[in-house]
Scaffold this motif. Structure first.
Motif, PDB file in Angstrom:
ATOM      1  N   MET A 161     -83.235 -69.197 -21.589  1.00  0.00           N
ATOM      2  CA  MET A 161     -82.730 -68.126 -20.746  1.00  0.00           C
ATOM      3  C   MET A 161     -83.831 -67.097 -20.505  1.00  0.00           C
ATOM      4  O   MET A 161     -84.473 -66.624 -21.438  1.00  0.00           O
ATOM      5  CB  MET A 161     -81.523 -67.453 -21.411  1.00  0.00           C
ATOM      6  CG  MET A 161     -80.819 -66.426 -20.538  1.00  0.00           C
ATOM      7  SD  MET A 161     -79.432 -65.619 -21.383  1.00  0.00           S
ATOM      8  CE  MET A 161     -78.298 -66.988 -21.608  1.00  0.00           C
ATOM      9  N   GLN A 214     -85.722 -63.540 -19.488  1.00  0.00           N
ATOM     10  CA  GLN A 214     -85.492 -62.187 -19.985  1.00  0.00           C
ATOM     11  C   GLN A 214     -84.472 -61.426 -19.136  1.00  0.00           C
ATOM     12  O   GLN A 214     -83.552 -60.794 -19.667  1.00  0.00           O
ATOM     13  CB  GLN A 214     -86.806 -61.421 -20.029  1.00  0.00           C
ATOM     14  CG  GLN A 214     -86.685 -60.029 -20.652  1.00  0.00           C
ATOM     15  CD  GLN A 214     -87.997 -59.278 -20.625  1.00  0.00           C
ATOM     16  OE1 GLN A 214     -88.455 -58.876 -19.560  1.00  0.00           O
ATOM     17  NE2 GLN A 214     -88.596 -59.105 -21.794  1.00  0.00           N
ATOM     18  N   GLU A 252     -82.154 -62.568 -17.291  1.00  0.00           N
ATOM     19  CA  GLU A 252     -80.826 -63.144 -17.478  1.00  0.00           C
ATOM     20  C   GLU A 252     -80.207 -62.641 -18.785  1.00  0.00           C
ATOM     21  O   GLU A 252     -79.011 -62.379 -18.860  1.00  0.00           O
ATOM     22  CB  GLU A 252     -80.913 -64.672 -17.485  1.00  0.00           C
ATOM     23  CG  GLU A 252     -81.292 -65.275 -16.138  1.00  0.00           C
ATOM     24  CD  GLU A 252     -81.474 -66.777 -16.211  1.00  0.00           C
ATOM     25  OE1 GLU A 252     -81.832 -67.278 -17.299  1.00  0.00           O
ATOM     26  OE2 GLU A 252     -81.255 -67.449 -15.198  1.00  0.00           O
ATOM     27  N   ARG A 253     -81.047 -62.529 -19.818  1.00  0.00           N
ATOM     28  CA  ARG A 253     -80.555 -61.996 -21.097  1.00  0.00           C
ATOM     29  C   ARG A 253     -80.114 -60.549 -20.934  1.00  0.00           C
ATOM     30  O   ARG A 253     -79.067 -60.140 -21.458  1.00  0.00           O
ATOM     31  CB  ARG A 253     -81.636 -62.101 -22.176  1.00  0.00           C
ATOM     32  CG  ARG A 253     -82.031 -63.516 -22.547  1.00  0.00           C
ATOM     33  CD  ARG A 253     -82.748 -63.565 -23.877  1.00  0.00           C
ATOM     34  NE  ARG A 253     -83.927 -62.721 -23.943  1.00  0.00           N
ATOM     35  CZ  ARG A 253     -85.155 -63.102 -23.581  1.00  0.00           C
ATOM     36  NH1 ARG A 253     -85.350 -64.323 -23.101  1.00  0.00           N
ATOM     37  NH2 ARG A 253     -86.183 -62.271 -23.681  1.00  0.00           N
ATOM     38  N   TYR A 254     -80.902 -59.767 -20.222  1.00  0.00           N
ATOM     39  CA  TYR A 254     -80.543 -58.362 -19.991  1.00  0.00           C
ATOM     40  C   TYR A 254     -79.180 -58.266 -19.298  1.00  0.00           C
ATOM     41  O   TYR A 254     -78.332 -57.440 -19.667  1.00  0.00           O
ATOM     42  CB  TYR A 254     -81.590 -57.673 -19.116  1.00  0.00           C
ATOM     43  CG  TYR A 254     -82.896 -57.356 -19.803  1.00  0.00           C
ATOM     44  CD1 TYR A 254     -83.170 -57.808 -21.095  1.00  0.00           C
ATOM     45  CD2 TYR A 254     -83.865 -56.607 -19.161  1.00  0.00           C
ATOM     46  CE1 TYR A 254     -84.383 -57.517 -21.705  1.00  0.00           C
ATOM     47  CE2 TYR A 254     -85.083 -56.307 -19.774  1.00  0.00           C
ATOM     48  CZ  TYR A 254     -85.334 -56.769 -21.034  1.00  0.00           C
ATOM     49  OH  TYR A 254     -86.528 -56.485 -21.650  1.00  0.00           O
ATOM     50  N   LYS A 293     -76.758 -60.446 -19.322  1.00  0.00           N
ATOM     51  CA  LYS A 293     -75.708 -60.867 -20.245  1.00  0.00           C
ATOM     52  C   LYS A 293     -75.386 -59.761 -21.243  1.00  0.00           C
ATOM     53  O   LYS A 293     -74.209 -59.478 -21.522  1.00  0.00           O
ATOM     54  CB  LYS A 293     -76.163 -62.132 -20.985  1.00  0.00           C
ATOM     55  CG  LYS A 293     -75.109 -62.734 -21.900  1.00  0.00           C
ATOM     56  CD  LYS A 293     -73.982 -63.346 -21.118  1.00  0.00           C
ATOM     57  CE  LYS A 293     -73.030 -64.104 -22.017  1.00  0.00           C
ATOM     58  NZ  LYS A 293     -71.886 -64.678 -21.294  1.00  0.00           N
ATOM     59  N   ILE A 294     -76.413 -59.113 -21.756  1.00  0.00           N
ATOM     60  CA  ILE A 294     -76.209 -58.023 -22.716  1.00  0.00           C
ATOM     61  C   ILE A 294     -75.436 -56.878 -22.069  1.00  0.00           C
ATOM     62  O   ILE A 294     -74.502 -56.324 -22.660  1.00  0.00           O
ATOM     63  CB  ILE A 294     -77.567 -57.527 -23.268  1.00  0.00           C
ATOM     64  CG1 ILE A 294     -78.205 -58.605 -24.149  1.00  0.00           C
ATOM     65  CG2 ILE A 294     -77.389 -56.236 -24.066  1.00  0.00           C
ATOM     66  CD1 ILE A 294     -79.635 -58.320 -24.531  1.00  0.00           C
ATOM     67  N   LEU A 320     -75.427 -61.351 -30.535  1.00  0.00           N
ATOM     68  CA  LEU A 320     -76.317 -61.651 -29.415  1.00  0.00           C
ATOM     69  C   LEU A 320     -77.198 -62.855 -29.705  1.00  0.00           C
ATOM     70  O   LEU A 320     -77.520 -63.631 -28.794  1.00  0.00           O
ATOM     71  CB  LEU A 320     -77.177 -60.429 -29.085  1.00  0.00           C
ATOM     72  CG  LEU A 320     -76.436 -59.244 -28.452  1.00  0.00           C
ATOM     73  CD1 LEU A 320     -77.368 -58.047 -28.309  1.00  0.00           C
ATOM     74  CD2 LEU A 320     -75.848 -59.614 -27.101  1.00  0.00           C
ATOM     75  N   LEU A 324     -76.915 -65.594 -26.841  1.00  0.00           N
ATOM     76  CA  LEU A 324     -78.109 -65.815 -26.029  1.00  0.00           C
ATOM     77  C   LEU A 324     -78.911 -67.027 -26.483  1.00  0.00           C
ATOM     78  O   LEU A 324     -79.817 -67.480 -25.767  1.00  0.00           O
ATOM     79  CB  LEU A 324     -78.995 -64.571 -26.067  1.00  0.00           C
ATOM     80  CG  LEU A 324     -78.352 -63.260 -25.596  1.00  0.00           C
ATOM     81  CD1 LEU A 324     -79.317 -62.097 -25.796  1.00  0.00           C
ATOM     82  CD2 LEU A 324     -77.925 -63.347 -24.137  1.00  0.00           C
ATOM     83  N   ASN A 325     -78.586 -67.516 -27.704  1.00  0.00           N
ATOM     84  CA  ASN A 325     -79.297 -68.663 -28.271  1.00  0.00           C
ATOM     85  C   ASN A 325     -80.802 -68.398 -28.390  1.00  0.00           C
ATOM     86  O   ASN A 325     -81.642 -69.210 -27.982  1.00  0.00           O
ATOM     87  CB  ASN A 325     -79.043 -69.930 -27.440  1.00  0.00           C
ATOM     88  CG  ASN A 325     -79.471 -71.198 -28.174  1.00  0.00           C
ATOM     89  OD1 ASN A 325     -79.478 -71.229 -29.411  1.00  0.00           O
ATOM     90  ND2 ASN A 325     -79.834 -72.224 -27.425  1.00  0.00           N
ATOM     91  N   VAL A 352     -83.929 -60.764 -29.712  1.00  0.00           N
ATOM     92  CA  VAL A 352     -82.840 -59.832 -29.427  1.00  0.00           C
ATOM     93  C   VAL A 352     -83.284 -58.400 -29.669  1.00  0.00           C
ATOM     94  O   VAL A 352     -83.037 -57.501 -28.846  1.00  0.00           O
ATOM     95  CB  VAL A 352     -81.597 -60.158 -30.286  1.00  0.00           C
ATOM     96  CG1 VAL A 352     -80.569 -59.035 -30.186  1.00  0.00           C
ATOM     97  CG2 VAL A 352     -80.979 -61.474 -29.841  1.00  0.00           C
ATOM     98  N   ASP A 387     -85.536 -57.256 -26.936  1.00  0.00           N
ATOM     99  CA  ASP A 387     -84.761 -57.004 -25.719  1.00  0.00           C
ATOM    100  C   ASP A 387     -84.058 -55.653 -25.791  1.00  0.00           C
ATOM    101  O   ASP A 387     -84.075 -54.877 -24.821  1.00  0.00           O
ATOM    102  CB  ASP A 387     -83.729 -58.111 -25.504  1.00  0.00           C
ATOM    103  CG  ASP A 387     -84.336 -59.394 -24.954  1.00  0.00           C
ATOM    104  OD1 ASP A 387     -85.525 -59.367 -24.561  1.00  0.00           O
ATOM    105  OD2 ASP A 387     -83.621 -60.414 -24.917  1.00  0.00           O
TER     106      ASP A 387
END
Length: 254
Positions: free
Chosen positions: A1, A3, A5-7, A9-10, A25, A29-30, A36, A39
C-alpha cells in the motif's frame, strides 16, 4: 500500500472512530509498527491528526492523554445516562457480563452503586476495579493475555473461560452500529470476547451512545439479528429509532 493510500485509510478510520491505535493500524495497513509510527509523525506535521500515547486522535481534540482515556472522556454524560437505563434490566443475584469498554465502565460504576449481590464476568480490568469494595459481589475474571492499551484480557483462554458460565445479561460496548453492517468495532482483540459473551448470555444488550449509530468500523462483529436490544441516550433522533424499529431492532432510551 502506497503512503498516500495509508494516509487516506488512517484518516477514514479517524473519522469513523475518533481515535486509532498503532497496533490496530499495523493490522489494517499490513505494515510494520515503525512504518505506522512514521506515518503518524508525518501526518501530525501536516496537522492531519494529533498523536497520543498508543495511537492518534483528531487534531481538534486534546492530546494530553492516551487513546483509552480520550474515549473515556468523550460523550461521558451520554454514557452515564444510558448506564442508569442499563440498571433497569438487572435484578439482584443475576450474572452480568461486561466486555471491556468505556461505556461498560460507566455501567459498572452504576451497578456498584445500585446493587448488593451480583455475579460479574468481565475481561476489562478497569471495570473490575469498580467492584473491589462490594463484598456481596462475585467477580469472575477470565484468564488471558493483557492488552496494555485497552486494559483488557483477550485470547482463546479468555473466550473458553467465558464459555463456562451461564450469563443472564451481557452488556456489550461497541464502536459502531449500522443497519447495513450490524455491529462493527476497531478493537481486534475484543471481537471474539464479545462473541463469546453473546453466545453464553440469555439476553444481549448493546450499550451505545447516540453517536455510534450509522457508523461502520473495519471489523465485523455480528448482524443486528444477533442481539436483543440496544440501549442509548436521549439524544438519539427519532428517524434513527424509526428506521431501526422498522428493521426489527429494539432501541430503548430515556
Amino acid at each position: 500500500m502506497l503512503q498516500e493510500e495509508r494516509y487516506k485509510k488512517i484518516l477514514n478510520l479517524l473519522k469513523q472512530n475518533d481515535s486509532v491505535k498503532v497496533t490496530e493500524l499495523v493490522h489494517v495497513l499490513n505494515v510494520s509498527i515503525d512504518t505506522v509510527r512514521r506515518d503518524l509523525e508525518n501526518m501530525e506535521t501536516k496537522k492531519l491528526l494529533k498523536r497520543v500515547h498508543g495511537g492518534a486522535i483528531l487534531p481538534e481534540n486534546r492530546g494530553d492523554q492516551n487513546v483509552f482515556s480520550y474515549r473515556e472522556s468523550k460523550n461521558k454524560e451520554k454514557k452515564m445516562e444510558l448506564a442508569e437505563l442499563a440498571c433497569e434490566y438487572v435484578s439482584e443475584g443475576q450474572a452480568i457480563a461486561l466486555n471491556a469498554g468505556t461505556t461498560t465502565m460507566e455501567i459498572a460504576k452504576k451497578l456498584a452503586e445500585s446493587f448488593e449481590r451480583l455475579t460479574i464476568i468481565s475481561n476489562g480490568l478497569r471495570i473490575i476495579e469498580h467492584f473491589s469494595h462490594k463484598p456481596g459481589f462475585t467477580i469472575i475474571v477470565p484468564g488471558g493475555i493483557l492488552d496494555q492499551e485497552e486494559y483488557a484480557l483477550y485470547g482463546k483462554k479468555c473466550e473458553e473461560d467465558i464459555g463456562n458460565y451461564n450469563i443472564d445479561q451481557a452488556f456489550i460496548s461497541i464502536n459502531a452500529i449500522s443497519l447495513s453492517k450490524g455491529l462493527t468495532d476497531f478493537r481486534i482483540h475484543e471481537i471474539d470476547i464479545i462473541r463469546a459473551m453473546m453466545e453464553n448470555a440469555r439476553q444481549t444488550i448493546i450499550a451505545a451512545d447516540s453517536s455510534k449509530f450509522e457508523k461502520v468500523s473495519y471489523l465485523n462483529v455480528c448482524p443486528l439479528e444477533g442481539i436483543d436490544m440496544i440501549i442509548t441516550d436521549s439524544s438519539v433522533n427519532e428517524e434513527t429509532i424509526a428506521a431501526y424499529n422498522k428493521a426489527g431492532v429494539k432501541i430503548v432510551h430515556r
